[in-house]
Design an enzyme around this catalytic site. Structure first.
Site, PDB file in Angstrom:
ATOM      1  N   LYS A  82     -16.671  30.441 -27.691  1.00 11.11           N
ATOM      2  CA  LYS A  82     -17.102  29.824 -26.446  1.00 11.11           C
ATOM      3  C   LYS A  82     -16.387  30.310 -25.199  1.00 11.11           C
ATOM      4  CE  LYS A  82     -19.165  26.142 -26.230  1.00 11.11           C
ATOM      5  NZ  LYS A  82     -20.490  25.718 -25.818  1.00 11.11           N
ATOM      6  N   GLN A 138      -7.534  -1.970   4.245  1.00 14.59           N
ATOM      7  CA  GLN A 138      -6.535  -1.181   3.517  1.00 14.59           C
ATOM      8  C   GLN A 138      -7.177  -0.427   2.343  1.00 14.59           C
ATOM      9  OE1 GLN A 138      -2.367  -2.507   3.047  1.00 14.59           O
ATOM     10  NE2 GLN A 138      -2.924  -2.861   0.909  1.00 14.59           N
ATOM     11  N   ASN A 163     -16.748  28.670 -21.455  1.00 16.68           N
ATOM     12  CA  ASN A 163     -17.487  27.621 -20.753  1.00 16.68           C
ATOM     13  C   ASN A 163     -17.307  27.662 -19.234  1.00 16.68           C
ATOM     14  OD1 ASN A 163     -18.424  26.563 -23.210  1.00 16.68           O
ATOM     15  ND2 ASN A 163     -16.520  25.397 -23.480  1.00 16.68           N
ATOM     16  N   TYR A 212      -9.302  -6.661  12.820  1.00 18.07           N
ATOM     17  CA  TYR A 212      -8.686  -6.120  11.613  1.00 18.07           C
ATOM     18  C   TYR A 212      -8.695  -7.157  10.488  1.00 18.07           C
ATOM     19  CZ  TYR A 212      -5.455  -4.261   8.227  1.00 18.07           C
ATOM     20  OH  TYR A 212      -4.925  -3.807   7.058  1.00 18.07           O
ATOM     21  N   THR A 271     -39.797  27.473  -8.349  1.00 19.58           N
ATOM     22  CA  THR A 271     -40.121  26.115  -7.912  1.00 19.58           C
ATOM     23  C   THR A 271     -40.395  25.378  -9.220  1.00 19.58           C
ATOM     24  OG1 THR A 271     -42.497  26.529  -7.740  1.00 19.58           O
ATOM     25  CG2 THR A 271     -41.215  26.874  -5.739  1.00 19.58           C
ATOM     26  N   HIS A 272     -40.028  24.113  -9.281  1.00 15.52           N
ATOM     27  CA  HIS A 272     -40.182  23.322 -10.522  1.00 15.52           C
ATOM     28  C   HIS A 272     -39.459  23.985 -11.695  1.00 15.52           C
ATOM     29  CE1 HIS A 272     -43.459  21.181  -8.402  1.00 15.52           C
ATOM     30  NE2 HIS A 272     -43.773  22.396  -7.976  1.00 15.52           N
ATOM     31  N   SER A 298       0.818  -1.219   0.000  1.00 21.86           N
ATOM     32  CA  SER A 298       0.000   0.000   0.000  1.00 21.86           C
ATOM     33  C   SER A 298       0.851   1.268   0.000  1.00 21.86           C
ATOM     34  CB  SER A 298      -0.944   0.011   1.210  1.00 21.86           C
ATOM     35  OG  SER A 298      -0.213  -0.155   2.411  1.00 21.86           O
ATOM     36  N   ASN A 329      -2.060  -2.386  13.085  1.00 21.41           N
ATOM     37  CA  ASN A 329      -3.520  -2.221  13.094  1.00 21.41           C
ATOM     38  C   ASN A 329      -3.952  -1.002  13.904  1.00 21.41           C
ATOM     39  OD1 ASN A 329      -3.279  -4.560  11.729  1.00 21.41           O
ATOM     40  ND2 ASN A 329      -4.223  -5.885  13.275  1.00 21.41           N
ATOM     41  N   SER A 358     -13.084  26.927 -26.122  1.00 27.27           N
ATOM     42  CA  SER A 358     -13.230  25.701 -26.899  1.00 27.27           C
ATOM     43  C   SER A 358     -12.102  25.633 -27.920  1.00 27.27           C
ATOM     44  CB  SER A 358     -14.580  25.717 -27.617  1.00 27.27           C
ATOM     45  OG  SER A 358     -14.538  24.907 -28.770  1.00 27.27           O
ATOM     46  N   LYS A 390      -8.161   3.777   2.048  1.00 26.36           N
ATOM     47  CA  LYS A 390      -7.329   4.984   1.936  1.00 26.36           C
ATOM     48  C   LYS A 390      -7.428   5.789   0.653  1.00 26.36           C
ATOM     49  CE  LYS A 390      -4.327   3.020   5.161  1.00 26.36           C
ATOM     50  NZ  LYS A 390      -5.262   1.869   5.096  1.00 26.36           N
ATOM     51  N   GLU A 438     -19.138  23.282 -13.766  1.00 25.01           N
ATOM     52  CA  GLU A 438     -19.464  21.939 -14.255  1.00 25.01           C
ATOM     53  C   GLU A 438     -18.706  20.868 -13.474  1.00 25.01           C
ATOM     54  OE1 GLU A 438     -19.339  21.696 -18.614  1.00 25.01           O
ATOM     55  OE2 GLU A 438     -19.881  23.801 -18.613  1.00 25.01           O
TER      56      GLU A 438
HETATM   57  N1  ARG Z   1      -1.381  -1.119   5.146  1.00 18.36           N
HETATM   58  C1  ARG Z   1      -2.225  -1.644   6.152  1.00 18.36           C
HETATM   59  C2  ARG Z   1      -3.603  -0.995   6.077  1.00 18.36           C
HETATM   60  O1  ARG Z   1      -3.682   0.012   5.524  1.00 18.36           O
HETATM   61  C3  ARG Z   1      -1.647  -1.418   7.517  1.00 18.36           C
HETATM   62  C4  ARG Z   1      -2.119  -2.370   8.539  1.00 18.36           C
HETATM   63  C5  ARG Z   1      -1.541  -3.706   8.250  1.00 18.36           C
HETATM   64  N2  ARG Z   1      -1.930  -4.666   9.214  1.00 18.36           N
HETATM   65  C6  ARG Z   1      -1.734  -5.957   9.035  1.00 18.36           C
HETATM   66  N3  ARG Z   1      -2.156  -6.725   9.968  1.00 18.36           N
HETATM   67  N4  ARG Z   1      -1.187  -6.429   7.938  1.00 18.36           N
HETATM   68  O2  ARG Z   1      -4.565  -1.480   6.575  1.00 18.36           O
END
Ligand code: ARG
Length: 459
Positions: free
Chosen positions: A282, A321, A284, A316, A154-155, A23, A109, A276, A324, A289
């Site tokens: 144009k 993971q 825009n 956990y 309204t509407h 990660s 964790n 554009s 994130k 948007e």
């Molecule tokens: N990269 C992990 C996560 O975002 C960190 C925690 C990892 N824990 C584990 N027991 N492998 O959740």
């Protein structure tokens, strides 16, 4: 790069499994919060008798030096499994085996839950001030446009005249609730999971309350199993962010409409619009948007996280993971969206003229004509019917209400003879609504004063 958990493994990790599992490519963004947590944790370990004063000092200095260098450039190994491994192995490189003592009684964790809480806490404070800036802009515009009148819809049909200030302040209150939602969410974010370790709690006799205080957390989690698997605080943050973006998208849609030549209520500044590549004429409204489009991804992140959590057993699991990337993207989206939206609003020119013209012949004061008859003693239902006939007559004969003579008006009901129509009717219509929360000029002044007080109080 060596994993943190190599001991019981024979073969090294398969490349495809590693690519899936790692990660670091996204959670590197938590490095400051990870270091912040570790510095406080080292002090707690010293107090618990796990580290000597000099070991704690060595670890702390090592972490501080990493923090300093990381601010200046990429120093982490991109092959790291995750940000926690990246920081720890760099610490080991710098201070040697004593670095290995830092993880005593801690798990990634509780570490990652602590890091993301610190990250969200910081993000909330920034989002809060960006919302406040937007509210300030709205209050300035509302003050400036106190005399500007436009049709309220309204509407998406002309309904009744409103002050532009009133219309703009409607968004002020949406943003106020958004701000309050973030403040409220912060109560649940600002709880420290550290000390929960893997799931059952740490074997180190940590002074969790003191550690929490050190990290600015208001309290400590009450259940280690809940603490390492809880992502409610993140769901709440994504939910508050989603609703904020939904509000901006509603505002954006009106800006897009108002900026169209058909409406012409607003002219967006060149600096917040795009051209554009093929049509030279144009200009825009891309900022608006994009504000309309952004909830797509952020609501998606909210749904994504809810689905990750659904049916997840305690405690956990690696599924977590997946929390994130959506979180980071949400924060990035808000940080880019809010200032751009603010700029678009503060530089926009509102056309009093076009708004006034839009009210011409639009029958938006007919509710007031019915009320006029009510004041003369007619039951409202009957008055509604009489004015309805009057509207039909105008439409059938291609006449504007304001072009009718007193005699013509009186033909529908004698009491209508002197009823105000046209610009005078519009002013009467507004003035009749001076109760709290109404669009009457006095009421809007009071509303604005309330809004200004909020923008001043929170600075
Ligand atoms: N990269 C992990 C996560 O975002 C960190 C925690 C990892 N824990 C584990 N027991 N492998 O959740």
């Amino acid at each position: 790069m060596k994993n943190l958990w190599g001991g019981r493994f024979g073969d090294s990790m398969d490349e495809s499994a590693k690519r899936l599992n790692d990660s670091f490519s996204f959670d590197w963004r938590l490095w400051r919060h990870d270091i912040q947590g570790s510095i406080a944790y080292a002090a707690a370990l010293q107090e618990a008798g796990i580290l000597t004063a000099s070991e704690c000092a060595e670890i702390t200095q090592g972490l501080v030096s990493i923090e300093k260098d990381a601010l200046e450039g990429d120093i982490f190994d991109p092959q790291s499994e995750d940000v926690h491994s990246a920081v720890e192995s760099l610490l080991r490189e710098r201070i040697g085996p004593v670095a290995g003592k830092l993880h005593t009684g801690r798990s990634r964790n509780d570490q990652v839950a602590t890091d993301t809480r610190l990250y969200i806490r910081e993000s909330i404070s920034k989002v809060h001030s960006l919302i406040l800036n937007l509210q300030k802009t709205l209050a300035v515009l509302a003050e400036r446009e106190m005399e500007t009148v436009l049709p309220g819809f309204t509407h998406l049909q002309h309904a009744q005249p409103v002050l532009l200030s009133h219309h703009l302040l409607a968004f002020f209150w949406m943003l106020q609730r958004d701000k309050e939602r973030f403040e409220d969410c912060l109560k649940r974010v600002n709880v420290m999971p550290l000390g929960s370790a893997a799931l059952a709690g740490s074997t180190v006799k940590l002074n969790r309350e003191k550690l929490a205080e050190q990290l600015g957390f208001a309290s400590v989690s009450s259940n280690s199993m809940d603490a390492v698997s809880d992502r409610d605080y993140m769901v709440e943050f994504l939910s508050a962010s989603s609703l904020l973006l939904v509000h901006l998208s509603r505002f954006a849609e009106e800006i897009i409409l108002w900026n169209s030549p058909e409406f012409g209520y607003i002219d967006l500044d060149d600096s917040v619009t795009t051209g554009s590549s093929i049509m030279p004429q144009k200009k825009n409204p891309d900022v608006a948007e994009l504000a309309r489009g952004k909830p797509g991804r952020v609501v998606g992140h909210l749904m994504g996280l809810l689905l990750v959590l659904k049916g997840l057993p305690l405690a956990y699991n690696k599924d977590l993971q997946e929390d994130k990337e959506g979180l980071f993207d949400t924060v990035d989206t808000l940080f880019v969206m809010l200032p751009a939206f603010d700029k678009m609003l503060s530089t926009a020119k509102f056309s009093k003229d076009r708004m006034a013209k839009a009210l011409h012949g639009d029958f938006s004061t007919t509710t007031d004509l019915a009320d006029y008859l009510v004041r003369a003693g007619m039951p409202f239902r009957e008055a509604h019917e009489v004015i309805g006939r009057l509207v039909k007559h105008c439409i059938d004969s291609g006449r504007d209400l304001e072009s009718l003579t007193p005699d013509e008006l009186a033909a529908f009901s004698p009491s209508l003879r002197d009823a105000p129509t046209g610009p005078a009717g519009i002013q009467e219509s507004l003035k009749a609504r001076n109760l709290t929360g109404g669009t009457g000029p006095d009421a809007v002044k009071e509303q604005l004063a309330k809004a200004l007080k909020i923008t001043r109080k929170t600075t």
